[in-house]
Every structure is written in structure tokens, then in C-alpha cells.
Design an enzyme around this catalytic site. Structure first.
Site, PDB file in Angstrom:
ATOM      1  N   ASN A  59     -46.602   3.653 -16.849  1.00 33.05           N
ATOM      2  CA  ASN A  59     -45.459   3.178 -17.629  1.00 33.05           C
ATOM      3  C   ASN A  59     -45.784   1.868 -18.330  1.00 33.05           C
ATOM      4  O   ASN A  59     -46.538   1.033 -17.819  1.00 33.05           O
ATOM      5  CB  ASN A  59     -44.181   3.064 -16.789  1.00 33.05           C
ATOM      6  CG  ASN A  59     -44.312   2.195 -15.560  1.00 33.05           C
ATOM      7  OD1 ASN A  59     -45.380   2.078 -14.976  1.00 33.05           O
ATOM      8  ND2 ASN A  59     -43.221   1.576 -15.167  1.00 33.05           N
ATOM      9  N   VAL A  60     -45.220   1.729 -19.514  1.00 25.80           N
ATOM     10  CA  VAL A  60     -45.439   0.549 -20.344  1.00 25.80           C
ATOM     11  C   VAL A  60     -44.069   0.067 -20.814  1.00 25.80           C
ATOM     12  O   VAL A  60     -43.421   0.722 -21.638  1.00 25.80           O
ATOM     13  CB  VAL A  60     -46.344   0.880 -21.556  1.00 25.80           C
ATOM     14  CG1 VAL A  60     -46.560  -0.359 -22.414  1.00 25.80           C
ATOM     15  CG2 VAL A  60     -47.686   1.439 -21.091  1.00 25.80           C
ATOM     16  N   GLU A  61     -43.638  -1.040 -20.235  1.00 27.44           N
ATOM     17  CA  GLU A  61     -42.288  -1.527 -20.544  1.00 27.44           C
ATOM     18  C   GLU A  61     -42.301  -2.412 -21.789  1.00 27.44           C
ATOM     19  O   GLU A  61     -43.365  -2.708 -22.362  1.00 27.44           O
ATOM     20  CB  GLU A  61     -41.735  -2.264 -19.317  1.00 27.44           C
ATOM     21  CG  GLU A  61     -41.604  -1.300 -18.138  1.00 27.44           C
ATOM     22  CD  GLU A  61     -40.909  -1.878 -16.928  1.00 27.44           C
ATOM     23  OE1 GLU A  61     -40.793  -3.118 -16.814  1.00 27.44           O
ATOM     24  OE2 GLU A  61     -40.480  -1.063 -16.090  1.00 27.44           O
ATOM     25  N   CYS A  89     -42.345   5.822 -20.223  1.00 29.87           N
ATOM     26  CA  CYS A  89     -42.607   6.257 -18.849  1.00 29.87           C
ATOM     27  C   CYS A  89     -44.072   6.680 -18.708  1.00 29.87           C
ATOM     28  O   CYS A  89     -44.742   7.009 -19.700  1.00 29.87           O
ATOM     29  CB  CYS A  89     -41.720   7.438 -18.483  1.00 29.87           C
ATOM     30  SG  CYS A  89     -39.997   6.989 -18.144  1.00 29.87           S
ATOM     31  N   GLU A 111     -45.192   9.415 -17.657  1.00 29.60           N
ATOM     32  CA  GLU A 111     -45.388  10.793 -18.114  1.00 29.60           C
ATOM     33  C   GLU A 111     -45.550  10.853 -19.634  1.00 29.60           C
ATOM     34  O   GLU A 111     -46.219  11.758 -20.150  1.00 29.60           O
ATOM     35  CB  GLU A 111     -44.207  11.671 -17.683  1.00 29.60           C
ATOM     36  CG  GLU A 111     -44.015  11.768 -16.168  1.00 29.60           C
ATOM     37  CD  GLU A 111     -43.090  10.689 -15.614  1.00 29.60           C
ATOM     38  OE1 GLU A 111     -43.067   9.569 -16.164  1.00 29.60           O
ATOM     39  OE2 GLU A 111     -42.389  10.971 -14.636  1.00 29.60           O
ATOM     40  N   CYS A 164     -37.934  11.139 -14.249  1.00 29.79           N
ATOM     41  CA  CYS A 164     -36.600  11.008 -14.846  1.00 29.79           C
ATOM     42  C   CYS A 164     -36.281  12.258 -15.661  1.00 29.79           C
ATOM     43  O   CYS A 164     -37.153  13.106 -15.917  1.00 29.79           O
ATOM     44  CB  CYS A 164     -36.523   9.751 -15.700  1.00 29.79           C
ATOM     45  SG  CYS A 164     -37.384   9.869 -17.278  1.00 29.79           S
ATOM     46  N   CYS A 200     -38.355  12.871 -18.806  1.00 30.81           N
ATOM     47  CA  CYS A 200     -39.742  13.266 -18.525  1.00 30.81           C
ATOM     48  C   CYS A 200     -39.823  14.685 -17.981  1.00 30.81           C
ATOM     49  O   CYS A 200     -40.819  15.375 -18.201  1.00 30.81           O
ATOM     50  CB  CYS A 200     -40.398  12.253 -17.605  1.00 30.81           C
ATOM     51  SG  CYS A 200     -40.707  10.712 -18.493  1.00 30.81           S
TER      52      CYS A 200
HETATM   53  N1  THU Z   1     -40.457   5.446 -14.922  1.00 32.15           N
HETATM   54  C1  THU Z   1     -41.515   6.257 -15.213  1.00 32.15           C
HETATM   55  O1  THU Z   1     -42.575   5.781 -15.632  1.00 32.15           O
HETATM   56  N2  THU Z   1     -41.360   7.586 -15.027  1.00 32.15           N
HETATM   57  C2  THU Z   1     -40.239   8.197 -14.536  1.00 32.15           C
HETATM   58  O2  THU Z   1     -40.161   9.414 -14.513  1.00 32.15           O
HETATM   59  C3  THU Z   1     -39.148   7.359 -14.006  1.00 32.15           C
HETATM   60  C4  THU Z   1     -39.188   5.932 -14.431  1.00 32.15           C
HETATM   61  C5  THU Z   1     -40.596   3.999 -15.167  1.00 32.15           C
HETATM   62  C6  THU Z   1     -39.869   3.516 -16.372  1.00 32.15           C
HETATM   63  C7  THU Z   1     -39.639   2.058 -16.055  1.00 32.15           C
HETATM   64  O3  THU Z   1     -40.766   1.329 -16.513  1.00 32.15           O
HETATM   65  C8  THU Z   1     -39.592   2.009 -14.549  1.00 32.15           C
HETATM   66  O4  THU Z   1     -40.080   3.256 -14.087  1.00 32.15           O
HETATM   67  C9  THU Z   1     -38.201   1.783 -13.983  1.00 32.15           C
HETATM   68  O5  THU Z   1     -37.299   2.687 -14.514  1.00 32.15           O
END
Ligand code: THU
Length: 132
Positions: free
Chosen positions: A44-46, A55, A57, A88, A91
Site C-alpha cells: 500500500n502507498v498512502e 491499496c 492489491e 477491502c 480490492c
Molecule cells: N489496505 C490495503 O492495502 N488493502 C486492503 O485490502 C485493505 C486496506 C490499506 C490501505 C491503507 O493504506 C491502509 O490499509 C489502512 O486502510
């Protein structure tokens, strides 16, 4: 194809260490095997504009396309503790597009099929059959 779940989960955990998760501090890594035996990965890259977060995925699906395409057969998604994390909703839809109903997801109690995670999914077939 026999699935090496240990490798998928280990590589997903490596990816979780590369996550850019400075806002949530939820580090997520994903690793999947394709129908031709490649491993594809993502983390994940915020973003300061929180809604723009990618996310793990998303990165994995991008790696899939960038490395030659094909279909996802099995995937592990983990958090920073190395344990499976539930994908999520968005994804699940992304993974359904590239793995279909039979894609296997690593879970605490063994593999789970995508059609159990996203029952009655809308997908590419609906675009072919439902256009009027
Ligand atoms: N996140 C994912 O990378 N994949 C998911 O399926 C659920 C959530 C990440 C997104 C965000 O950076 C962090 O988890 C918190 O929501």
C-alpha cells in the site's frame, strides 16, 4: 497447480515492510502467483490526500499487467504482523477481474475462494451480456 502458500505469505510480508503507510500505519503487502507461475507483488502507498491511497492489491494488479498479464491463481495479503488481512471491497472487485470466481485467497483457516468473498459479483461477463 500446487500452491506454495508459505512463499506467498512470506513474500507478502516482505512487501508489507515496503509499504508507505505514514498515515494509518497499517502496512499491507500482497503476493500472488499467476497461471504461468510468476509471482506478482504490491504494497500500500498512502497519500496526504487520504482518499488517494493505493491499496497493496492495486500495486499487485499493476505488477500483473506490467510483467506480462495473465490470470491470478492464488494470493496472500498480510499486514505488518505477517498475518492475513481481509481485502477491502474495492480490492475484492479488482482481484475478481483478474482472477475470477476461483481465485484462492490465503486465510487464517486456509484458502478461501473469491466467490465466497464476493458472492454474486458483477464482472466482465456482465458487460458482454447486459449491454442493451
Ligand atoms: N489496505 C490495503 O492495502 N488493502 C486492503 O485490502 C485493505 C486496506 C490499506 C490501505 C491503507 O493504506 C491502509 O490499509 C489502512 O486502510
Amino acid at each position: 497447480m500446487s500452491i506454495d502458500w508459505e512463499t506467498l505469505r512470506r513474500e507478502a510480508a516482505v512487501m508489507a515492510q515496503r509499504a508507505y503507510a505514514r498515515y494509518s500505519r497499517v502496512h499491507v503487502g500482497a503476493c500472488a502467483v499467476t497461471d504461468d507461475g510468476r509471482l506478482v507483488r504490491g504494497c500500500n502507498v498512502e497519500n496526504a490526500s487520504i482518499g488517494l491511497t493505493l491499496c497493496a492489491e492495486c500495486g499487485l494488479v499493476s505488477d500483473l499487467a506490467a510483467s506480462g498479464g495473465g490470470r491470478l491463481v492464488a494470493i496472500s495479503v498480510v499486514a505488518g504482523d505477517g498475518k492475513p488481512l481481509a481485502p477491502c471491497g474495492r480490492c475484492r472487485q479488482l482481484l475478481f477481474e483478474h482472477g475470477g470466481a476461483g481465485l484462492l485467497l490465503d486465510g487464517e483457516h486456509g484458502p478461501v475462494r473469491m466467490d465466497a468473498l464476493l458472492p454474486g459479483a458483477f464482472g466482465p461477463d456482465d458487460l458482454d451480456t447486459r449491454a442493451t
